[in-house]
Design a protein around this motif. Structure first.
Motif, PDB file in Angstrom:
ATOM      1  N   ASN A 201       0.823  -1.199   0.000  1.00  0.00           N
ATOM      2  CA  ASN A 201       0.000   0.000   0.000  1.00  0.00           C
ATOM      3  C   ASN A 201       0.866   1.262   0.000  1.00  0.00           C
ATOM      4  O   ASN A 201       0.537   2.257  -0.652  1.00  0.00           O
ATOM      5  CB  ASN A 201      -0.909  -0.015   1.217  1.00  0.00           C
TER       6      ASN A 201
ATOM      7  N   PRO B 179       0.416   3.656  -3.619  1.00  0.00           N
ATOM      8  CA  PRO B 179      -0.729   4.178  -2.864  1.00  0.00           C
ATOM      9  C   PRO B 179      -2.004   4.268  -3.682  1.00  0.00           C
ATOM     10  O   PRO B 179      -3.082   4.396  -3.109  1.00  0.00           O
ATOM     11  CB  PRO B 179      -0.272   5.569  -2.408  1.00  0.00           C
TER      12      PRO B 179
ATOM     13  N   ARG C 135      -5.470  -0.632  -1.501  1.00  0.00           N
ATOM     14  CA  ARG C 135      -6.290   0.260  -0.676  1.00  0.00           C
ATOM     15  C   ARG C 135      -7.480  -0.471  -0.083  1.00  0.00           C
ATOM     16  O   ARG C 135      -7.859  -0.251   1.066  1.00  0.00           O
ATOM     17  CB  ARG C 135      -6.764   1.447  -1.514  1.00  0.00           C
TER      18      ARG C 135
ATOM     19  N   GLN D 113      -8.527  -0.935   3.832  1.00  0.00           N
ATOM     20  CA  GLN D 113      -9.820  -0.602   4.424  1.00  0.00           C
ATOM     21  C   GLN D 113     -10.429  -1.822   5.104  1.00  0.00           C
ATOM     22  O   GLN D 113     -11.066  -1.709   6.146  1.00  0.00           O
ATOM     23  CB  GLN D 113     -10.778  -0.074   3.355  1.00  0.00           C
TER      24      GLN D 113
ATOM     25  N   GLN E 146     -10.078  -2.476   8.855  1.00  0.00           N
ATOM     26  CA  GLN E 146     -11.012  -1.890   9.830  1.00  0.00           C
ATOM     27  C   GLN E 146     -12.173  -2.846  10.094  1.00  0.00           C
ATOM     28  O   GLN E 146     -12.669  -2.945  11.207  1.00  0.00           O
ATOM     29  CB  GLN E 146     -11.564  -0.551   9.312  1.00  0.00           C
ATOM     30  N   ILE E 147     -12.594  -3.564   9.035  1.00  0.00           N
ATOM     31  CA  ILE E 147     -13.688  -4.521   9.218  1.00  0.00           C
ATOM     32  C   ILE E 147     -13.201  -5.721  10.017  1.00  0.00           C
ATOM     33  O   ILE E 147     -13.872  -6.201  10.922  1.00  0.00           O
ATOM     34  CB  ILE E 147     -14.259  -4.949   7.849  1.00  0.00           C
TER      35      ILE E 147
ATOM     36  N   LEU F 212     -11.069  -5.839  12.230  1.00  0.00           N
ATOM     37  CA  LEU F 212     -10.943  -5.467  13.638  1.00  0.00           C
ATOM     38  C   LEU F 212     -12.294  -5.529  14.353  1.00  0.00           C
ATOM     39  O   LEU F 212     -12.358  -5.738  15.558  1.00  0.00           O
ATOM     40  CB  LEU F 212     -10.392  -4.042  13.721  1.00  0.00           C
ATOM     41  N   ALA F 213     -13.377  -5.325  13.587  1.00  0.00           N
ATOM     42  CA  ALA F 213     -14.692  -5.214  14.220  1.00  0.00           C
ATOM     43  C   ALA F 213     -15.408  -6.558  14.333  1.00  0.00           C
ATOM     44  O   ALA F 213     -16.379  -6.671  15.066  1.00  0.00           O
ATOM     45  CB  ALA F 213     -15.566  -4.239  13.434  1.00  0.00           C
TER      46      ALA F 213
ATOM     47  N   ARG G  34       0.607   0.820   9.452  1.00  0.00           N
ATOM     48  CA  ARG G  34       0.354   1.826   8.437  1.00  0.00           C
ATOM     49  C   ARG G  34       0.640   3.221   8.976  1.00  0.00           C
ATOM     50  O   ARG G  34       1.207   4.062   8.290  1.00  0.00           O
ATOM     51  CB  ARG G  34      -1.094   1.753   7.959  1.00  0.00           C
TER      52      ARG G  34
END
Lengths: 314, 293
Positions: free
Chosen positions: A120, A124, A130, A134, A137-138, A140-141, A201
């Motif tokens: 990444n 970039p 990318r 992203q 984040q999912i 992690l949840a 990151r």
């Protein structure tokens, strides 16, 4: 360097003393009498008292505490009630599955995080990189216990690629072992990898605009080489602590996954000890996990000092 | 109002997750008044698939899944908030004190070190078994995990602030330590506390789910997202929706809370703001990049 190590070792002893003390009193507050659990409620009071003496759980609490601590210092953690074996032997029996899973999943998550972050950082505008970023984040949840049950449903029950549960030692039957390890490791890698990506990151972003990287670019290195060889080593430091803490946390914290996948590891052992009121096993197991946590922490900090001269000086 | 709109326009990444979270909270607060009772059983209509008169189907006792989700959400969100506020308050106090009084701080830090070495889930389980399931038990069991972490972060920020000149000036002018902490230090750490609290809410919801899953959380007939997943697990092969929905709702909520926390940080923290600007620069053109060709 020697001074740092010595100071940390003294610190470690203090921490373990505090942990041991707190552990003892918290665990002893659990209601339920192991003697009654073993002999049944119809047992005579004399028999119960004799058994309690055998187990080292009779008399006033502070005397029990001193006795337990004294014996622990001599390397005697007592006998486990449910396994009818010395506590240390029981821990030794249960450590292999947990350590195997913790080591494999930590290494895999770390590699994955480095790959995603470097990719990444070096391109970039690549949308796959990318998107992976992203997705972290999912990852992690997602609740790990839910993910575990979902994967069992999809991959083990519907597709029948792997067994739903169980554990085979990797030295006994490697293929079967990998098949049983696949799902628990996948669950852990998704959660852990995500958190590693997020920390890494941030470090990489801080590095990528530094002037020394401009020098690296000017001398003609590709963007990938710039990220991999120059930015990454400098961004790795902060994540070292996180990896260490995470690993130590896994050893004591995969209770849920061991429960869902029926893996005979430390987590299952502790859960059994709580339900069976096996106080000595519970105390020994928790102290063992704490020792491991503190040791891993110490090793990461020392590595930190070894790698970064700034830490050594201050 | 105009100030709020301006803020919203500048920070969509904060306002969007915050708005969606508000919607979720609103639904869990209002929903139970319009839905069937979450504990009313209806054995004839058990294990109905989603659609029809029960929008998300019924479970093995014929209870309405949607209604249980909404009521369970009220429990899960409420618990997470209560736990985070309690542990955050204690952690903040410990952090401020140990950051200002260095010697006492060293002692407190040794204790928090030991505290963090405890296997968190095991500790939470021991607490639940000792005190029996209930609201207070969960607050203690989960809250105790986060206190040392928030105390540590708050301590380093407090030490940083107390080393600045304005604190020294206050000290020289004869201000007492507690007043300095309250008047000069606390207002400066409030942004940090807010961001931390949000991050811990997400983590708390996950641990709360774990405890409920193990049957150590909210007691059985009352729903929570964790115990719904645990119950649904037994009917996985015939009614997968029973565990899919609560997990999905939990994941989405945690995701939104995480997003809010992450994106709120740059609003308060100049350093994080700089990082964000850098990131934008890198995805939309990089000034250090050599020209193509």
């Amino acid at each position: 360097m020697l001074g740092i190590i010595l100071r940390r070792l003294v610190n470690l002893v203090i921490i373990l003393f505090v942990v041991g003390t707190l552990l003892f009193f918290i665990i002893r507050a659990i209601p339920g009498d192991p003697a009654i659990a073993l002999l049944g409620s119809t047992a005579k009071p004399e028999e119960l008292e004799a058994l309690r003496q055998d187990l080292g759980i009779s008399g006033p609490l502070y005397l029990q505490y001193l006795g337990w601590f004294g014996r622990v210092l001599q390397g005697d953690f007592g006998m486990s009630i449910i396994y009818d074996k010395p506590v240390l032997d029981v821990i030794a029996d249960h450590i292999a599955p947990t350590l195997t899973i913790a080591i494999i999943s930590t290494l895999l998550s770390f590699l994955l995080a480095v790959l995603i972050t470097v990719w990444n950082a070096s391109s970039p505008r690549n949308w796959v990189a990318r998107a992976l970023n992203q997705l972290s984040q999912i990852g992690l949840a997602l609740p790990d216990f839910w993910l575990a049950v979902l994967l069992i449903y999809l991959i083990a029950l519907n597709l029948r690629w792997v067994p739903t549960s169980g554990y085979t030692d990797i030295w006994v039957d490697p293929i079967a072992s990998i098949r049983t390890l696949l799902l628990p490791v996948a669950v852990l890698v998704i959660g852990q990898g995500a958190s590693f990506v997020i920390v890494l990151r941030e470090g990489m972003l801080g590095q990528m605009s530094q002037l020394y990287l401009r020098t690296a670019r000017v001398k003609g290195l590709s963007e990938f080489a710039v990220a991999m060889r120059h930015a990454l080593p400098n961004a790795l430091l902060p994540i070292l602590t996180i990896v260490g803490l995470n690993f130590a946390g896994l050893v004591g914290g995969i209770v849920i996954l061991e429960n869902i996948f029926v893996i005979p590891g430390l987590g299952s052992m502790m859960l059994g000890a709580i339900n069976g009121r096996d106080f000595l096993l519970l105390q020994g197991g928790a102290l063992f996990i704490a020792v491991l946590f503190v040791t891993v922490n110490l090793i990461t900090d020392l590595t930190y000092a070894l790698v970064d001269p700034k830490v050594r000086v201050s | 109002m105009t100030a709020f709109l301006a803020f919203a326009r500048r920070n969509p990444a904060v306002v969007v997750p915050a708005g969606l979270l508000l919607v979720i909270v609103f639904i869990t607060l209002i929903g139970p008044f319009f839905l069937a009772s979450p504990t009313a059983t209806d054995p004839i209509n058990r294990l109905q698939p989603p659609g029809g008169s029960h929008l998300l189907g019924t479970d093995t006792y014929g209870r309405d899944v949607l209604s249980r989700l909404v009521t369970g959400g009220r429990a899960s969100l409420g618990m997470a908030l209560l736990i985070t506020v309690c542990s955050g308050a204690i952690g903040t106090f410990l952090g401020l004190v140990s950051g200002y009084f260095i010697r006492a701080g060293n002692v407190i830090m040794r204790v928090t070190d030991a505290w963090m070495a405890f296997p968190a889930i095991v500790l939470a389980m021991v607490f639940s078994v000792t005190l029996g399931p209930g609201v207070l038990t969960e607050v203690l069991a989960i809250g105790i995990i986060f206190i040392p972490f928030s105390a540590r972060v708050l301590r380093s920020r407090t030490m940083e602030i107390t080393s600045r000149t304005f604190v020294e000036a206050a000290r020289v002018s004869g201000m007492g330590p507690w007043k300095i902490l309250a008047v000069h230090v606390l207002p400066n750490v409030v942004p940090l506390i807010i961001v931390q609290t949000i991050v811990y809410i997400a983590a708390t919801m996950l641990i709360d789910g774990v405890l409920s899953f193990l049957g150590l959380g909210i007691a059985a007939p009352a729903p929570s997202w964790g115990n719904m997943i645990a119950e649904g697990r037994n009917y996985m092969s015939i009614a997968p929706y029973l565990m899919v929905f609560p997990g999905l709702v939990l994941a989405v909520t945690v995701f939104l809370v995480n997003m809010l926390g992450t994106n709120l940080r740059p609003v308060f923290d100049p350093q994080a703001r700089q990082l964000q600007a850098l990131q934008r620069l890198r995805t939309h053109g990089n000034p250090f990049r050599r020209p193509k060709g």
